[in-house]
Design an enzyme around this catalytic site. Structure first.
Site, PDB file in Angstrom:
ATOM      1  N   LYS A  63     -88.789 -13.799 -14.563  1.00  0.00           N
ATOM      2  CA  LYS A  63     -88.664 -13.761 -16.019  1.00  0.00           C
ATOM      3  C   LYS A  63     -89.602 -14.795 -16.617  1.00  0.00           C
ATOM      4  O   LYS A  63     -89.752 -15.900 -16.081  1.00  0.00           O
ATOM      5  CB  LYS A  63     -87.250 -14.027 -16.520  1.00  0.00           C
ATOM      6  N   ARG A 106     -77.140 -11.451 -20.477  1.00  0.00           N
ATOM      7  CA  ARG A 106     -76.834 -12.040 -19.164  1.00  0.00           C
ATOM      8  C   ARG A 106     -76.195 -13.404 -19.319  1.00  0.00           C
ATOM      9  O   ARG A 106     -75.413 -13.842 -18.476  1.00  0.00           O
ATOM     10  CB  ARG A 106     -78.053 -12.039 -18.250  1.00  0.00           C
ATOM     11  N   ASP A 215     -79.763 -26.189 -23.470  1.00  0.00           N
ATOM     12  CA  ASP A 215     -80.628 -25.531 -22.495  1.00  0.00           C
ATOM     13  C   ASP A 215     -81.978 -26.231 -22.402  1.00  0.00           C
ATOM     14  O   ASP A 215     -82.986 -25.627 -22.088  1.00  0.00           O
ATOM     15  CB  ASP A 215     -80.838 -24.060 -22.868  1.00  0.00           C
ATOM     16  N   LYS A 219     -80.636 -31.946 -25.401  1.00  0.00           N
ATOM     17  CA  LYS A 219     -79.636 -31.139 -26.111  1.00  0.00           C
ATOM     18  C   LYS A 219     -78.234 -31.429 -25.580  1.00  0.00           C
ATOM     19  O   LYS A 219     -78.030 -31.557 -24.373  1.00  0.00           O
ATOM     20  CB  LYS A 219     -79.950 -29.658 -25.955  1.00  0.00           C
ATOM     21  N   SER A 285     -73.651 -23.936 -18.830  1.00  0.00           N
ATOM     22  CA  SER A 285     -74.584 -22.833 -18.574  1.00  0.00           C
ATOM     23  C   SER A 285     -76.006 -23.205 -18.972  1.00  0.00           C
ATOM     24  O   SER A 285     -76.237 -23.676 -20.086  1.00  0.00           O
ATOM     25  CB  SER A 285     -74.144 -21.606 -19.379  1.00  0.00           C
TER      26      SER A 285
END
Lengths: 311, 311
Positions: A63, A106, A215, A219, A285
């Site tokens: 990706k 996703r 991410d 952050k 995540s």
């Protein structure tokens, strides 16, 4: 070679959740290849290259995804993505997917899997901090795994929270203060914040939190005291330390990588997880290349594609 | 977004050489971003992901290239490649190029630039060890920079060398022993050998060698004694140590990374180079992502492309 211009449209969310769960299980078993993301910096943004291989799904590829915060002013999304799929057998490029929407889906699916395994109950009051595209993807994916009795949503921009509730009128959805949103069974944070928004004192025992927004380095959305009080599970330890919710507390010496309780893959395999109803659990995540490959498996089954001449 | 199915057809080799030279100059100035290639291993091959950014050419992106040695038996090339180009300004994917042929051309161009700067004379007897696609690309690119008075070619498979001379009938082209091929002004080696083919004693003083074939750990074409006797220039030090001509001698303790004389970028900038007519110089080529981006600049100017819907 096939190009898929809109592979995120009409996907079966349950099938997506299932293949993402399989990818995390393989990650937990150590049966995937996934080197760290590689970053290239432009003047006004960056892009990341994310190669991987999931043998059990017979899928390999890359990706490529940018982050340009100034794009909305020019009418373009901040984040856009392509995924290139290669045949493991011959290495030939088989497919190119527009992966902008797939990236949201996703990530939503990872949140749903985390909630399914880590929430203390199957029927939840859902608190939401942030109301953008990722908030919607989290709701859509989680709602296929858990019953949602009520949504309490806060956004820095009130009209965005109102629009979210209007879009999701099938739910009991209320705009609240951030403190009220944090008072829930399952809290989902999806903001681009660079400072803690959710205070430790607002979160009751037994809550599960999907911490989605952080991410990149710098952050964070959660009070570091909340991390110390909770059991933190990450998608991937290397990525989480670099760019997940724990990255800022670690850089400030307020949290240690040793405190991480495990990975989502280990949770899926039953090797790690919640051990009581009063524990707070957090899923940090960052987004893995194996998720992008797993969702591509489902997206390519739909078949809405354009043939391209190759080689 | 545009797809270029055959961007290597009809390119102006001189323009290609020029833009590749510019990319190497920027590399020499330290003005490019190019992290190390990332490898993913399949059962019967692998693929490499090569992201980069060349600000002076306003081009960023990723080449994705496989190596599957068993492919020819299935009627597919061993190596196939795609390059994805992103806008530095917005990060949007602008182009996807079939980069299989471009990979040969950009490697040929690097050889031509090396020969232009490092050969002791402008009119050369060209020795060739290996007669495949890469040999042809080297000849085509070098012939735009230097006058070639004679070609002496050796191949493990005699009929391949004969076919090469037949294809290039405009040159004085002779099939020879490998020893005779090595007796020349400019030697180009393009085989997939995993043991030294060219002996030190066969190479006369003043020769320049383009060592092209070694592009992975375990591959080598030249007698290590030849490396020690010569001034070795690499395209990129990290890649050369990992997978270039010097990789095997280094792993055996027969050569040290400290002995490398410099990079091709430094040669182009005039900071390093040949210092006398009797020196032997070697260019150890591994292939850089910045070459793939630079040739994409030229290839996209041709405009033979198919529009694809994105975002």
């Amino acid at each position: 070679m096939q190009y898929y211009p809109n592979p995120d449209e009409g996907l079966d969310i349950h099938a997506v959740n299932k293949v993402i769960e399989e990818a995390f299980a393989e990650h937990g078993r150590g049966k995937v290849q996934m080197p760290p993301k590689v970053y290239i910096a432009f003047d006004h943004g960056d892009f990341r290259t994310m190669p991987a291989y999931v043998p059990s799904l017979n899928i390999g590829g890359v990706k490529i995804v940018n982050v340009h915060p100034g794009n909305p002013a020019a009418g373009l999304p901040t984040v856009m993505a392509l995924t290139v799929i290669l045949s493991p057998q011959t290495g030939i490029p088989e497919a190119i997917l527009n992966a902008t929407g797939l990236t949201d889906l996703r990530t939503g699916a990872a949140g749903a899997i985390a909630a399914k395994y880590l929430c203390a109950r199957k029927s939840v009051v859902l608190g939401m901090v942030g109301s953008g595209r990722q908030a919607q993807a989290q709701l859509d994916a989680i709602s296929t795994e858990l019953a949602i009795t009520e949504i309490r949503i806060w956004s820095r921009t009130e009209k965005h929270a109102r629009a979210f509730c209007e879009r999701n009128a099938g739910y009991e959805c209320r705009m609240t203060s951030i403190e009220q949103a944090a008072d829930c069974d399952l809290l989902v944070t999806t903001t681009p914040s660079r400072e803690p928004l959710v205070r430790d004192a607002w979160v009751r025992d037994g809550t599960h939190i999907n911490s989605i927004g952080a991410d990149g380095p710098g952050k964070e959305e959660l009070d570091p005291a909340l991390l110390a009080r909770a059991k933190v599970f990450v998608d991937d330890p290397v990525q989480a330390v670099h760019s997940g919710e724990i990255n800022v507390p670690i850089s400030k010496g307020l949290y240690s990588p040793d405190q991480v309780a495990g990975t989502l893959g280990e949770v899926v395999l039953g090797r790690k997880g919640r051990t009581g109803d009063r524990e707070i659990t957090i899923f940090d995540s960052t987004g893995l290349a194996i998720q992008d490959l797993a969702i591509a498996v489902i997206a390519m089954q739909k078949g809405n594609s354009v043939p391209l001449r190759f080689p």
